[in-house]
Design an enzyme around this catalytic site. Structure first.
Site, PDB file in Angstrom:
ATOM      1  N   GLN A   4      -2.438   2.832   9.834  1.00  0.00           N
ATOM      2  CA  GLN A   4      -1.129   2.901   9.168  1.00  0.00           C
ATOM      3  C   GLN A   4      -0.121   3.705   9.990  1.00  0.00           C
ATOM      4  OE1 GLN A   4      -4.060   3.346   7.674  1.00  0.00           O
ATOM      5  NE2 GLN A   4      -4.052   2.699   5.543  1.00  0.00           N
ATOM      6  N   ASN A  10      -5.526  12.455   0.172  1.00  0.00           N
ATOM      7  CA  ASN A  10      -4.646  11.638   1.016  1.00  0.00           C
ATOM      8  C   ASN A  10      -5.527  10.889   2.007  1.00  0.00           C
ATOM      9  OD1 ASN A  10      -1.998  10.708   1.762  1.00  0.00           O
ATOM     10  ND2 ASN A  10      -2.155  11.941   3.618  1.00  0.00           N
ATOM     11  N   LYS A  11      -4.901  10.074   2.815  1.00  0.00           N
ATOM     12  CA  LYS A  11      -5.614   9.221   3.763  1.00  0.00           C
ATOM     13  C   LYS A  11      -6.680   9.989   4.540  1.00  0.00           C
ATOM     14  CE  LYS A  11      -5.361   5.749   4.218  1.00  0.00           C
ATOM     15  NZ  LYS A  11      -6.342   4.920   3.489  1.00  0.00           N
ATOM     16  N   ARG A  24       0.846  -1.190   0.000  1.00  0.00           N
ATOM     17  CA  ARG A  24       0.000   0.000   0.000  1.00  0.00           C
ATOM     18  C   ARG A  24       0.887   1.247   0.000  1.00  0.00           C
ATOM     19  NH1 ARG A  24       2.075   1.922   3.734  1.00  0.00           N
ATOM     20  NH2 ARG A  24       0.708   3.712   3.529  1.00  0.00           N
ATOM     21  N   GLY A  25       0.208   2.413  -0.094  1.00  0.00           N
ATOM     22  CA  GLY A  25       0.957   3.654  -0.267  1.00  0.00           C
ATOM     23  C   GLY A  25       1.090   3.880  -1.763  1.00  0.00           C
ATOM     24  N   ALA A  26       0.770   5.121  -2.189  1.00  0.00           N
ATOM     25  CA  ALA A  26       0.649   5.366  -3.628  1.00  0.00           C
ATOM     26  C   ALA A  26       1.869   4.912  -4.460  1.00  0.00           C
ATOM     27  CB  ALA A  26       0.342   6.845  -3.851  1.00  0.00           C
ATOM     28  N   ASP A  52      -2.057  10.818  -2.358  1.00  0.00           N
ATOM     29  CA  ASP A  52      -2.397   9.789  -3.341  1.00  0.00           C
ATOM     30  C   ASP A  52      -2.667  10.373  -4.715  1.00  0.00           C
ATOM     31  OD1 ASP A  52      -3.044   8.592  -0.591  1.00  0.00           O
ATOM     32  OD2 ASP A  52      -2.858   6.900  -1.965  1.00  0.00           O
ATOM     33  N   ARG A  76      -7.617  -0.460  -6.825  1.00  0.00           N
ATOM     34  CA  ARG A  76      -7.829   0.719  -5.957  1.00  0.00           C
ATOM     35  C   ARG A  76      -7.915   1.958  -6.849  1.00  0.00           C
ATOM     36  NH1 ARG A  76      -4.410   1.310  -0.620  1.00  0.00           N
ATOM     37  NH2 ARG A  76      -6.332   2.320   0.036  1.00  0.00           N
TER      38      ARG A  76
HETATM   39  O1  MRU Z   1      -4.654   3.290   2.058  1.00  0.00           O
HETATM   40  P1  MRU Z   1      -3.181   3.493   1.988  1.00  0.00           P
HETATM   41  O2  MRU Z   1      -2.454   2.958   3.174  1.00  0.00           O
HETATM   42  O3  MRU Z   1      -2.596   3.023   0.682  1.00  0.00           O
HETATM   43  O4  MRU Z   1      -3.020   5.088   2.020  1.00  0.00           O
HETATM   44  C1  MRU Z   1      -1.737   5.630   1.955  1.00  0.00           C
HETATM   45  C2  MRU Z   1      -1.717   7.099   2.062  1.00  0.00           C
HETATM   46  O5  MRU Z   1      -2.730   7.756   2.151  1.00  0.00           O
HETATM   47  C3  MRU Z   1      -0.365   7.748   1.942  1.00  0.00           C
HETATM   48  O6  MRU Z   1      -0.306   8.918   2.697  1.00  0.00           O
HETATM   49  C4  MRU Z   1      -0.103   8.094   0.466  1.00  0.00           C
HETATM   50  O7  MRU Z   1      -0.320   6.986  -0.342  1.00  0.00           O
HETATM   51  C5  MRU Z   1       1.271   8.600   0.259  1.00  0.00           C
HETATM   52  S1  MRU Z   1       2.479   7.342   0.394  1.00  0.00           S
HETATM   53  C6  MRU Z   1       3.976   8.014   0.020  1.00  0.00           C
END
Ligand code: MRU
Length: 358
Positions: free
Chosen positions: A207, A258-259, A53-55, A248, A96
């Protein structure tokens, strides 16, 4: 002695197999398990379930995943390979919707296939597969170089003794290496600067608690964990000098997805006059999306709110649940967007275009 979490690759191509190798992040911090994925359905599931996970990491995983999948199609007729490749890419893209890095990386891989077919009358998969492998590895390598640049730009925003608040995980576990919002923190540590980092727990998938506080404390940083609803309280106490978050997707007008919870942090930061910085690799900036209103927001299952992490359900059975995975932070709340090409200040509509085209 057990290995430090930062010694594992978040996502990589395992040449033996070959397979897409990832840390299963759903099990952290309790257990470090490495998954070796070869089947397209398993790669889709790993992205959907946030095992990876994470963009940026999602983009890298998708690119390596498509290379691994294309190996399973190597006996196909080249014309059939093309069709099956494009179908598989579309399928993976459905895992996603919010992080633009997923479609960005898949498109880069698709372009390689399209370019190759347009240049060759009798395409050979033996020739094409190494091209796909190189592209996937390049996407991964570029990602860690981008994070390094984000670190160099970001560290100019930090002073000795700063308290920095971060939300979710924009760390090493969300990228190939170093992270985006965390890259300056790692760099500050390397350069002997004293920092205090505050991690929001990040409900509902935790997270911040499970990943960010784990990776930063494993690197020896001074980390304090707090629940999401404590943000205003810690800001009021004067402990926070800046907020660093990842993203994201950045729309052309500088609105940021973002999250979930990020926009609330930004609103509180505005109130307390604390600078709010968003860290965005170029691959996360989407000039084709006009504003935050045009960014698709992923809705996730209710059980993540009512049951996950609890021994027993913590809400009445069948209660209605609102569970968007991301929110939009209005550009007006963002002090600057730190990119790998430089720090972008408002007006974002103009300055994002300028920096991307420079
Ligand atoms: O749902 P996730 O854990 O994939 O969400 C991640 C985030 O929101 C991060 O802040 C974002 O992807 C940036 S990661 C460098």
């Amino acid at each position: 002695m057990s290995k430090n979490i930062l010694e594992y690759a978040t996502v990589e191509l395992d040449e033996e197999g070959p397979s897409l190798s990832i840390i299963d992040q759903t099990l952290l911090p309790g257990k470090t398990a490495i998954l070796k994925l070869t089947k397209l359905e398993d790669i889709w599931e790993a992205i959907y379930k946030l095992r990876v996970r994470g963009a940026p990491a999602i983009g890298v995983a998708a690119a390596i995943g498509m290379y691994v999948h294309s190996l399973s199609l190597k006996e196909e007729e080249p014309s059939l390979f093309f069709k099956k490749y494009m179908e598989a890419s579309e399928y993976l893209n459905s895992s996603r919707p919010t992080a633009v890095n997923l479609s960005w990386a898949l498109k880069r891989m698709e372009e390689k296939v399209k370019d190759y077919y347009s240049l060759h009358n009798s395409p050979s998969l033996q020739e094409l597969l190494p091209i796909l492998k190189n592209e996937a590895l390049l996407i991964k390598e570029e990602d860690s170089n981008i994070c390094k640049s984000l670190g160099e730009y970001g560290i100019t925003l930090i002073k000795e003794g700063y308290g920095i608040l971060t939300h979710c995980n924009a760390g090493s576990l969300a990228t190939s290496k170093y992270g985006t919002a965390t890259a300056p923190m790692y760099l500050a540590k390397e350069r002997g600067m004293d920092l205090r980092v505050y991690c929001d727990e990040t409900r509902p998938l935790l997270q911040g608690a499970r990943l960010t506080s784990y990776e930063l404390s494993s690197a020896g940083l001074d980390v304090t964990l707090l629940c999401d609803n404590m943000v205003s309280s810690i800001m009021k106490s004067g402990s926070i000098n800046a907020v660093f978050v990842g993203c994201d997707r950045v729309a052309a007008n500088g609105d940021v997805a973002n999250k979930i919870g990020t926009s609330l942090v930004a609103l509180a930061a505005k109130h307390y006059n604390i600078p709010f910085y968003v860290f965005a690799p170029s691959s996360t900036i989407d000039l084709n999306t006009k504003s935050g209103n045009d960014i698709p927001i992923e809705q996730r299952p209710p059980e993540e709110v009512t049951q996950l992490w609890y021994k027993e359900a913590m809400a009445p059975e069948d209660i209605k649940v609102y569970n968007p995975a991301f929110d939009i932070t209005d550009n007006a709340l963002i002090t600057a967007i730190v990119t790998d090409k430089g720090i972008v200040y408002p007006p974002y509509e103009l300055n994002l275009q300028k920096i991307l085209k420079a």
